[in-house]
Design a protein around this motif. Structure first.
Motif, PDB file in Angstrom:
ATOM      1  N   GLY A  94     -73.760 -22.433 -45.045  1.00 44.47           N
ATOM      2  CA  GLY A  94     -74.550 -22.756 -43.855  1.00 44.47           C
ATOM      3  C   GLY A  94     -73.998 -23.981 -43.149  1.00 44.47           C
ATOM      4  O   GLY A  94     -72.783 -24.199 -43.087  1.00 44.47           O
ATOM      5  N   GLU A  95     -74.884 -24.817 -42.672  1.00 48.20           N
ATOM      6  CA  GLU A  95     -74.485 -26.005 -41.922  1.00 48.20           C
ATOM      7  C   GLU A  95     -73.883 -27.080 -42.821  1.00 48.20           C
ATOM      8  O   GLU A  95     -73.029 -27.858 -42.398  1.00 48.20           O
ATOM      9  N   GLN A  96     -74.316 -27.103 -44.084  1.00 47.88           N
ATOM     10  CA  GLN A  96     -73.860 -28.128 -45.028  1.00 47.88           C
ATOM     11  C   GLN A  96     -72.412 -27.893 -45.447  1.00 47.88           C
ATOM     12  O   GLN A  96     -72.029 -26.792 -45.844  1.00 47.88           O
ATOM     13  N   LEU A  97     -71.595 -28.946 -45.353  1.00 48.24           N
ATOM     14  CA  LEU A  97     -70.228 -28.913 -45.862  1.00 48.24           C
ATOM     15  C   LEU A  97     -70.263 -29.467 -47.287  1.00 48.24           C
ATOM     16  O   LEU A  97     -70.664 -30.609 -47.504  1.00 48.24           O
ATOM     17  N   VAL A  98     -69.864 -28.651 -48.251  1.00 54.63           N
ATOM     18  CA  VAL A  98     -69.961 -29.029 -49.663  1.00 54.63           C
ATOM     19  C   VAL A  98     -68.621 -29.568 -50.159  1.00 54.63           C
ATOM     20  O   VAL A  98     -67.583 -28.908 -49.989  1.00 54.63           O
ATOM     21  N   VAL A  99     -68.643 -30.751 -50.756  1.00 60.15           N
ATOM     22  CA  VAL A  99     -67.430 -31.327 -51.333  1.00 60.15           C
ATOM     23  C   VAL A  99     -67.574 -31.373 -52.850  1.00 60.15           C
ATOM     24  O   VAL A  99     -68.498 -31.994 -53.376  1.00 60.15           O
ATOM     25  N   MET A 100     -66.663 -30.674 -53.535  1.00 59.98           N
ATOM     26  CA  MET A 100     -66.615 -30.657 -54.991  1.00 59.98           C
ATOM     27  C   MET A 100     -65.450 -31.548 -55.407  1.00 59.98           C
ATOM     28  O   MET A 100     -64.312 -31.317 -54.985  1.00 59.98           O
ATOM     29  N   ALA A 101     -65.704 -32.562 -56.204  1.00 61.27           N
ATOM     30  CA  ALA A 101     -64.660 -33.530 -56.532  1.00 61.27           C
ATOM     31  C   ALA A 101     -64.743 -33.973 -57.976  1.00 61.27           C
ATOM     32  O   ALA A 101     -65.823 -33.976 -58.581  1.00 61.27           O
ATOM     33  N   ALA A 121     -71.052 -41.473 -55.404  1.00 66.91           N
ATOM     34  CA  ALA A 121     -71.279 -42.597 -54.493  1.00 66.91           C
ATOM     35  C   ALA A 121     -70.594 -42.377 -53.151  1.00 66.91           C
ATOM     36  O   ALA A 121     -71.092 -42.816 -52.108  1.00 66.91           O
ATOM     37  N   ALA A 122     -69.462 -41.672 -53.175  1.00 61.62           N
ATOM     38  CA  ALA A 122     -68.720 -41.414 -51.934  1.00 61.62           C
ATOM     39  C   ALA A 122     -69.319 -40.271 -51.126  1.00 61.62           C
ATOM     40  O   ALA A 122     -68.986 -40.104 -49.950  1.00 61.62           O
ATOM     41  N   GLY A 123     -70.176 -39.450 -51.759  1.00 68.06           N
ATOM     42  CA  GLY A 123     -70.833 -38.373 -51.023  1.00 68.06           C
ATOM     43  C   GLY A 123     -70.564 -36.969 -51.517  1.00 68.06           C
ATOM     44  O   GLY A 123     -71.061 -36.002 -50.929  1.00 68.06           O
ATOM     45  N   ALA A 124     -69.794 -36.807 -52.589  1.00 70.37           N
ATOM     46  CA  ALA A 124     -69.583 -35.471 -53.154  1.00 70.37           C
ATOM     47  C   ALA A 124     -70.899 -34.935 -53.711  1.00 70.37           C
ATOM     48  O   ALA A 124     -71.730 -35.697 -54.212  1.00 70.37           O
ATOM     49  N   THR A 125     -71.076 -33.629 -53.650  1.00 69.99           N
ATOM     50  CA  THR A 125     -72.327 -33.024 -54.107  1.00 69.99           C
ATOM     51  C   THR A 125     -72.143 -32.114 -55.327  1.00 69.99           C
ATOM     52  O   THR A 125     -73.115 -31.605 -55.873  1.00 69.99           O
ATOM     53  N   VAL A 324     -61.550 -41.146 -47.483  1.00 70.40           N
ATOM     54  CA  VAL A 324     -61.449 -39.775 -46.960  1.00 70.40           C
ATOM     55  C   VAL A 324     -62.833 -39.244 -46.580  1.00 70.40           C
ATOM     56  O   VAL A 324     -63.016 -38.643 -45.513  1.00 70.40           O
ATOM     57  N   MET A 325     -63.808 -39.464 -47.445  1.00 72.37           N
ATOM     58  CA  MET A 325     -65.166 -38.967 -47.181  1.00 72.37           C
ATOM     59  C   MET A 325     -65.758 -39.608 -45.936  1.00 72.37           C
ATOM     60  O   MET A 325     -66.456 -38.940 -45.148  1.00 72.37           O
ATOM     61  N   GLU A 326     -65.486 -40.879 -45.737  1.00 76.76           N
ATOM     62  CA  GLU A 326     -66.011 -41.559 -44.557  1.00 76.76           C
ATOM     63  C   GLU A 326     -65.429 -40.964 -43.278  1.00 76.76           C
ATOM     64  O   GLU A 326     -66.146 -40.701 -42.310  1.00 76.76           O
ATOM     65  N   LYS A 327     -64.125 -40.740 -43.279  1.00 80.07           N
ATOM     66  CA  LYS A 327     -63.485 -40.158 -42.099  1.00 80.07           C
ATOM     67  C   LYS A 327     -63.861 -38.691 -41.937  1.00 80.07           C
ATOM     68  O   LYS A 327     -63.962 -38.167 -40.824  1.00 80.07           O
ATOM     69  N   LEU A 328     -64.084 -38.018 -43.076  1.00 81.99           N
ATOM     70  CA  LEU A 328     -64.427 -36.593 -43.043  1.00 81.99           C
ATOM     71  C   LEU A 328     -65.749 -36.358 -42.313  1.00 81.99           C
ATOM     72  O   LEU A 328     -65.954 -35.293 -41.711  1.00 81.99           O
ATOM     73  N   ARG A 329     -66.629 -37.339 -42.354  1.00 82.67           N
ATOM     74  CA  ARG A 329     -67.908 -37.209 -41.656  1.00 82.67           C
ATOM     75  C   ARG A 329     -67.707 -37.022 -40.157  1.00 82.67           C
ATOM     76  O   ARG A 329     -68.465 -36.317 -39.492  1.00 82.67           O
TER      77      ARG A 329
END
Length: 339
Positions: A94-101, A121-125, A324-329
């Motif tokens: 859906g709208e959510q972009l999922v990051v697996m890290a 902490a960086a935002g991976a889910t 990377v996560m900050e810029k990825l936003r």
């Protein structure tokens, strides 16, 4: 064949059509749509014309052939993108972009917990990590196996992140399924059909990686093996293909994202780590993948890449992953996605 039910068709009519499909020797797969239900009847192609008789049944709108060889993975059966639940409150497609890290392989408690805390902490889910590692050389590190699964479970308890880990052998499916939230099929096993069938009988999402020499059609036919066994929660992962180029570990087929989006309703994830093989190339491939329309990323992160048991050169340090996560936003926002 696709059997399209009329808007407002009753549950009893749906059940009657499913039973008639079984009586004719085919397997029914129901896809619930916003306005009507669709039933995919899958089986021997040679006698499929007999299914045309279903048009006379109460509640049936029409019966149409499925043109693609991958029946359940095709957008003909399910025109809208599938949104798959990975864990309570977390979906992909859906709208959510999922990051697996996380690390390529689980090497120890301190390594895994430290990395898990950092990626969260960086935002991976989702936390990734290999307990079983299929390696080209029999002398290379093969993973901690069940001890690695226990450590992943510990990291999940510590961070709350669901875990994705690879299943290498059919005999290990039940074991890995006891620990993992998402079951991963590696590139080397994309056409391990006995393994795919067993995963199709599990009630867990499956992350299916494309093989190094697998065409899009072959990739989707592998997904079909899982879907045909009843498991609808299949996620496709492009991880690079083998070409003549040697500057990168593999060649990331970014065009696979829009091609798959046209042909299938299944979510698409990009693995920029295995495709490039170099940590310095991972950030730009993350951004490109989001721009191409992927639903998620699978990124290798290690707290000490220089001492990693495998794939250290392609693993980001936690501090670099946070950047990377900050810029990825920004890229996610431009692509109308949320991170």
């Amino acid at each position: 064949m696709i059997i399209v039910m009329k808007h407002g068709a009753s549950r009893e009519q749906l059940l009657a059509v499913k039973q008639r499909i079984r009586d004719l020797g085919y397997k029914p797969h129901v896809i619930h749509g916003a306005t009507c239900n669709v039933i995919g009847a899958v089986g021997d192609e040679r006698g499929k014309a007999v299914l045309q008789s279903l048009e006379s049944m109460d509640g049936v709108e029409n019966v149409m052939p499925i043109l693609q060889p991958y029946k359940l993975a095709s957008r003909e059966v399910c025109p809208e993108p599938s949104i798959i639940e990975l864990a309570p409150g977390l979906t992909i497609g859906g709208e959510q972009l999922v990051v697996m890290a996380g690390p390529c392989s689980v090497e120890g408690e301190e390594q895994l917990i430290e990395t898990a805390r950092a990626v969260k902490a960086a935002g991976a889910t989702v936390l990734r990590g290999g307990a079983f590692k299929p390696r080209t050389s029999p002398y290379a590190f093969q993973g901690l196996e069940e001890e690695g699964l226990r450590l992943l479970d510990l990291a999940r308890q510590e961070t709350g992140l669901p875990i994705v880990t690879e299943v290498v052998n059919p005999r290990d499916v039940e074991l890995v399924a006891r620990y993992a939230d998402i079951l991963q099929v590696g590139a080397r096993n994309v056409q391990n059909f006995p393994l795919l069938k067993l995963l199709g009988q599990q009630d867990k999402p499956v992350l299916l990686k494309r093989g190094m020499a697998t065409t899009i059609k072959e990739f989707l036919m592998s997904a079909e093996y899982i879907l045909s066994e009843g498991n609808r929660r299949v996620i496709l992962c492009e991880r690079g293909i083998r070409t003549f180029e040697t500057a990168t570990r593999n060649t990331l087929d970014i065009s696979a994202v829009p091609v798959l989006k046209e042909q299938t309703h299944l979510p698409v994830v990009i693995d920029p780590s295995h495709s490039t093989g170099h940590a310095s190339l991972v950030p730009s491939m993350c951004y490109a993948a989001v721009a191409a329309g992927c639903d998620g990323l699978l990124v290798e992160v290690h707290n000490s890449p220089e001492t990693a048991s495998c794939d250290g050169p392609q693993s980001l340090r936690p501090s670099d992953f946070a950047i990377v996560m900050e810029k990825l936003r920004q890229f996610a926002a431009a692509a109308d996605r949320k991170l």
